[in-house]
Design an enzyme around this catalytic site. Structure first.
Site, PDB file in Angstrom:
ATOM      1  N   ASP A  33       0.857  -1.053  -0.168  1.00  0.00           N
ATOM      2  CA  ASP A  33       0.097   0.012  -0.044  1.00  0.00           C
ATOM      3  C   ASP A  33       0.957   1.287   0.022  1.00  0.00           C
ATOM      4  OD1 ASP A  33      -2.774   1.224   0.576  1.00  0.00           O
ATOM      5  OD2 ASP A  33      -1.530   2.196   1.745  1.00  0.00           O
ATOM      6  N   TYR A  84       3.065   9.675   0.330  1.00  0.00           N
ATOM      7  CA  TYR A  84       3.936   9.012   1.066  1.00  0.00           C
ATOM      8  C   TYR A  84       5.434   9.173   0.459  1.00  0.00           C
ATOM      9  CZ  TYR A  84      -0.074   6.663   2.986  1.00  0.00           C
ATOM     10  OH  TYR A  84      -1.423   6.233   3.485  1.00  0.00           O
ATOM     11  N   LYS A 105      -3.161   5.971  -3.772  1.00  0.00           N
ATOM     12  CA  LYS A 105      -3.990   6.940  -3.678  1.00  0.00           C
ATOM     13  C   LYS A 105      -3.748   8.184  -4.204  1.00  0.00           C
ATOM     14  CE  LYS A 105      -3.933   4.634   1.156  1.00  0.00           C
ATOM     15  NZ  LYS A 105      -2.438   4.197   1.021  1.00  0.00           N
ATOM     16  N   HIS A 126      -7.734   9.388  -1.582  1.00  0.00           N
ATOM     17  CA  HIS A 126      -7.337   9.475   0.024  1.00  0.00           C
ATOM     18  C   HIS A 126      -7.939   9.998   1.006  1.00  0.00           C
ATOM     19  CE1 HIS A 126      -2.820   9.106   1.586  1.00  0.00           C
ATOM     20  NE2 HIS A 126      -3.828   8.894   2.464  1.00  0.00           N
TER      21      HIS A 126
END
Length: 388
Positions: A102, A107, A137, A189
């Site tokens: 994921d 990130y 996302k 998200h």
């Protein structure tokens, strides 16, 4: 035994990849996060024990694409930053048997994940990318219809010289970062938009904007139709927001990724998702201690500590097993390298589950960075539609 856990999807079982060392049921690999001092994160991996295959349960999503493993590796390491160590840790996870990863634009882990996947194929750890289930996302700054969906009629892979052609801007950047031709799952998200161009959190409050859910979701649907992603879904959506989305969607969301742990059990939301065929994926199953969105409440819970001591398990094992038994997908992560996260070959008793069900509830991730007097949500209660 497993069939009793899965709700809202048909479960199958898939053998994990062989590891070189056959002495462990569950192996850990270290995932450092960088700030002023180095901290270590540990992730679960299912391997082989004495030549007997240990299986990771899977669930078939409503989209009908390939099954999703119900144990996955999250790559949200705060503060967000890519690194060579991250790439090496993800590669080691693939070698040990992990098959679901994921990530997210926010990130900064898409590029090292893509590099690790490419290296795993070259080294023979996996035959092809198709053996993996990859989720990413859409960040809030790209949650605008015109940024998510142009009319893609050509190759899925983005190259800089293709800028003259219309593209699915945000997702094409994701598949470029990942060096992949498609995602298995693409999520909105947060149910918030921000001014385009920034990939940060917290963001300036003046950047917060209401999301045009209709146009954004239509763009997400087009991504699936074009084959850029096999399934689409959402993250951090309340029951009310899911109801709104379902009322306008031609393709319903396959997944809702939300905070789930024994201190935030999400019973109402889970029941709604099961009824609508939406798979729940649990982030922060241990409370995400040490991150800006996490708390230490889960790891300090006396009820879970007592159950762990009586059962001869760790607190983390109890938490992860509890989430697993709900039928949720678990995105596992721990910050203690001594923990052997063995959750597949034992069960919680009815009495232990009763005790967990009676734990007072408190939400760890309130999303206050999305709350502003001048923004679309004036309070956390508005953001979560009172479901806190």
């Amino acid at each position: 035994m497993w069939s009793g856990y899965v709700r809202g999807g048909a479960a199958t079982r898939q053998p994990c990849a062989a590891a070189k060392d056959n002495n462990y049921l569950l192996s850990l690999f270290l995932f450092p996060r960088f700030c002023e001092a180095l901290m270590v994160a540990v992730f679960v991996c299912v391997c082989i024990h004495n030549d007997d295959m240990v299986t990771i349960p899977e669930v078939m999503l409503s989209s009908g694409a390939k099954p999703m493993p119900l144990i996955g590796l999250g790559t949200a390491v705060y503060p967000f930053a890519a690194s060579e160590t991250m790439r090496a840790a993800i590669l080691r996870a693939i070698e040990l048997g992990y098959r679901q990863f994921d990530t997210a634009a926010l990130y900064r882990s898409e590029e090292p994940l893509g590099e690790a996947i490419a290296e795993a194929v070259r080294s023979g750890a996996i035959e092809s990318r198709d053996e993996l289930f990859i989720t990413s996302k859409l960040w809030c700054s790209d949650a605008h219809g015109h940024l998510v969906l142009p009319a893609l009629q050509r190759t899925l892979r983005y190259h800089p010289h293709h800028a003259m052609f219309p593209f699915h801007y945000a997702l094409q950047r994701t598949v470029w970062n990942l060096q992949l031709d498609y995602l298995d799952l693409y999520l909105i998200h947060w149910p918030v938009s921000t001014k385009p161009g920034r990939y940060e959190v917290p963001m300036p409050k003046e950047d917060l904007q209401p999301i045009d859910l209709s146009s954004v979701w239509k763009a997400m649907e087009q991504c699936q139709r074009l084959g850029l992603t096999r399934s689409i879904g959402v993250s951090n959506f309340s029951t009310k927001k899911l109801e709104t989305l379902l009322s306008i969607a031609n393709i319903p969301p396959a997944v809702n990724q939300v905070e789930v742990n024994p201190l935030w059990q999400q019973q109402k939301l889970r029941e709604f998702c099961v009824a609508k065929g939406i798979q729940v994926c649990a982030y922060s199953p241990l409370g995400a201690k040490g991150t800006m969105w996490g708390q230490d409440w889960v790891m300090n819970c006396d009820v879970i500590k007592d159950i762990a001591a009586a059962k001869g398990k760790t607190l983390a094992q109890i938490c992860l097993r509890w989430v697993h038994e709900q039928g949720d997908c678990v995105l596992a992560k721990s910050f203690n390298e001594k923990i052997l996260l063995d959750i597949l070959d034992w069960e919680l008793s009815e009495e232990e589950k009763r005790k967990i069900s009676e734990i007072p509830q408190r939400k760890g991730c309130l999303g206050l960075e999305f709350v502003s007097d001048d923004g679309p949500y004036k309070s956390a209660e508005e953001l979560w539609d009172g479901e806190i």
